[in-house]
Design a protein around this motif. Structure first.
Motif, short mmCIF file in Angstrom:
data_model
loop_
_atom_site.label_atom_id
_atom_site.label_comp_id
_atom_site.label_asym_id
_atom_site.label_seq_id
_atom_site.Cartn_x
_atom_site.Cartn_y
_atom_site.Cartn_z
N ASP A 274 0.83 -1.21 0.00
CA ASP A 274 0.00 0.00 0.00
C ASP A 274 0.86 1.26 0.00
O ASP A 274 0.56 2.24 -0.69
N LEU A 275 1.95 1.23 0.80
CA LEU A 275 2.81 2.41 0.90
C LEU A 275 3.53 2.69 -0.40
O LEU A 275 3.91 3.83 -0.68
N LEU A 276 3.72 1.67 -1.22
CA LEU A 276 4.42 1.86 -2.50
C LEU A 276 3.50 2.38 -3.60
O LEU A 276 3.97 2.71 -4.69
N LYS A 277 2.21 2.49 -3.31
CA LYS A 277 1.26 2.95 -4.33
C LYS A 277 1.58 4.36 -4.83
O LYS A 277 1.26 4.70 -5.97
N VAL A 278 2.22 5.18 -3.98
CA VAL A 278 2.51 6.55 -4.41
C VAL A 278 3.46 6.57 -5.60
O VAL A 278 3.50 7.53 -6.37
N PHE A 279 4.26 5.49 -5.76
CA PHE A 279 5.20 5.46 -6.87
C PHE A 279 4.53 5.08 -8.19
O PHE A 279 5.19 5.04 -9.23
N LEU A 280 3.23 4.82 -8.14
CA LEU A 280 2.46 4.63 -9.36
C LEU A 280 1.89 5.95 -9.86
O LEU A 280 1.22 5.98 -10.90
N ARG A 281 2.20 7.02 -9.17
CA ARG A 281 1.68 8.33 -9.56
C ARG A 281 2.16 8.72 -10.95
O ARG A 281 3.31 8.51 -11.31
N ASP A 282 1.28 9.33 -11.72
CA ASP A 282 1.57 9.72 -13.09
C ASP A 282 2.70 10.76 -13.16
O ASP A 282 2.75 11.70 -12.36
N ASP A 283 3.63 10.59 -14.12
CA ASP A 283 4.76 11.52 -14.28
C ASP A 283 4.29 12.95 -14.50
O ASP A 283 4.89 13.90 -13.98
N ASP A 284 3.23 13.11 -15.28
CA ASP A 284 2.74 14.47 -15.57
C ASP A 284 2.23 15.15 -14.30
O ASP A 284 2.43 16.35 -14.11
N ALA A 285 1.59 14.39 -13.42
CA ALA A 285 1.10 14.96 -12.17
C ALA A 285 2.26 15.37 -11.27
O ALA A 285 2.22 16.42 -10.61
N ILE A 286 3.31 14.55 -11.24
CA ILE A 286 4.49 14.90 -10.44
C ILE A 286 5.13 16.16 -10.99
O ILE A 286 5.47 17.09 -10.24
N ALA A 287 5.29 16.23 -12.31
CA ALA A 287 5.92 17.39 -12.93
C ALA A 287 5.13 18.67 -12.65
O ALA A 287 5.71 19.72 -12.33
N GLU A 288 3.81 18.57 -12.73
CA GLU A 288 2.97 19.75 -12.48
C GLU A 288 3.14 20.24 -11.05
O GLU A 288 3.24 21.44 -10.80
N GLU A 289 3.21 19.30 -10.09
CA GLU A 289 3.39 19.70 -8.69
C GLU A 289 4.76 20.32 -8.46
O GLU A 289 4.89 21.32 -7.75
N VAL A 290 5.80 19.72 -9.04
CA VAL A 290 7.15 20.26 -8.88
C VAL A 290 7.23 21.69 -9.44
O VAL A 290 7.79 22.59 -8.81
N ARG A 291 6.64 21.90 -10.62
CA ARG A 291 6.68 23.23 -11.23
C ARG A 291 5.90 24.24 -10.40
O ARG A 291 6.37 25.36 -10.16
N ARG A 292 4.71 23.85 -9.96
CA ARG A 292 3.83 24.78 -9.24
C ARG A 292 4.31 25.06 -7.83
O ARG A 292 4.34 26.21 -7.38
#
Length: 224
Positions: A138-156
């Motif tokens: 369950d704890l590893l589920k965060v690593f299934l997060r979409d690359d585009d969503a990660i990029a958007e958060e990093v930029r914002r």
């Protein structure tokens, strides 16, 4: 500036198999088989978690069955010997239970698992009642997060905050969870800060840099 981190209740399994303290050995084994789990919370009253019974707690019964030699038995741990003759969940369980609150962060849950050497944790609410269970998977589920969503958060949340234009010009790209920051920065001292913040974004596997300082020289490349 930061996005709200996921908490245990976001990833945990809400429907949980559990047993009472009087549950017999065979019932426990059958429930593990039916639910395809290797451990069960032991509860009493309205659902207060008082222990956990796992496959490891059940194995001494089978393991010591064919050890006729008294000397071999004497070398066994007293806890194993006691569990070899246990008949109920109360006698078999490990207690007190190692639990985690539903509002704990995933990092807190991961640290608890590592420190206690367990693969899953019963999740309890503010009253200590069973609310779910969370596993390593369950704890590893965060690593299934979409690359585009990660990029958007990093930029914002990070790039626009630490390196606002026009003094700096940074591009954040993500591939398979690895964040690469490319461009020009005015203050290289902020790069280690950015590295720490980016690594804290859920789903990020690593962060790399290819930066230039004010167009006059390379600040760094690779992993700070």
């Amino acid at each position: 500036m930061y996005g709200t981190p996921h908490i245990v209740s976001d990833v945990m399994t809400h429907t949980v198999a559990a047993v009472g303290r009087r549950a017999p050995f065979k019932e426990i084994v059958q429930l593990m088989q039916d639910w395809q789990v290797s451990a069960l919370p032991v509860i009493e009253g309205e659902g207060r978690v008082i222990g956990v019974v796992s496959e490891a707690d059940l194995l001494p019964t089978e393991e010591l069955r064919d050890e006729p030699e008294t000397g071999c038995l004497q070398r066994r741990r007293p806890a194993d010997m006691a569990k070899a003759g246990a008949l109920t969940a109360a006698e078999l369980m490990s207690s007190p239970a190692v639990t985690v609150r539903a509002n704990a962060t995933l990092a807190e849950a991961a640290r608890t698992m590592a420190q206690e050497g367990v693969k899953r944790l019963p999740v309890v609410d503010a009253a200590g009642l069973l609310a779910g269970i969370v596993s390593r998977a369950d704890l590893l589920k965060v690593f299934l997060r979409d690359d585009d969503a990660i990029a958007e958060e990093v930029r914002r949340e990070i790039v626009s905050y630490l390196f606002p234009p026009p003094a700096s010009a940074l591009q954040a790209d993500v591939h398979d969870g690895v964040v690469t920051l490319t461009g020009r920065v005015r203050d290289p001292a902020l790069v280690p800060v950015a590295a720490r913040l980016v690594r804290a974004v859920e789903g990020v596997v690593d962060v790399q840099f290819d930066l230039a300082h004010d167009d006059r020289g390379v600040t760094g490349a690779g992993r700070p």
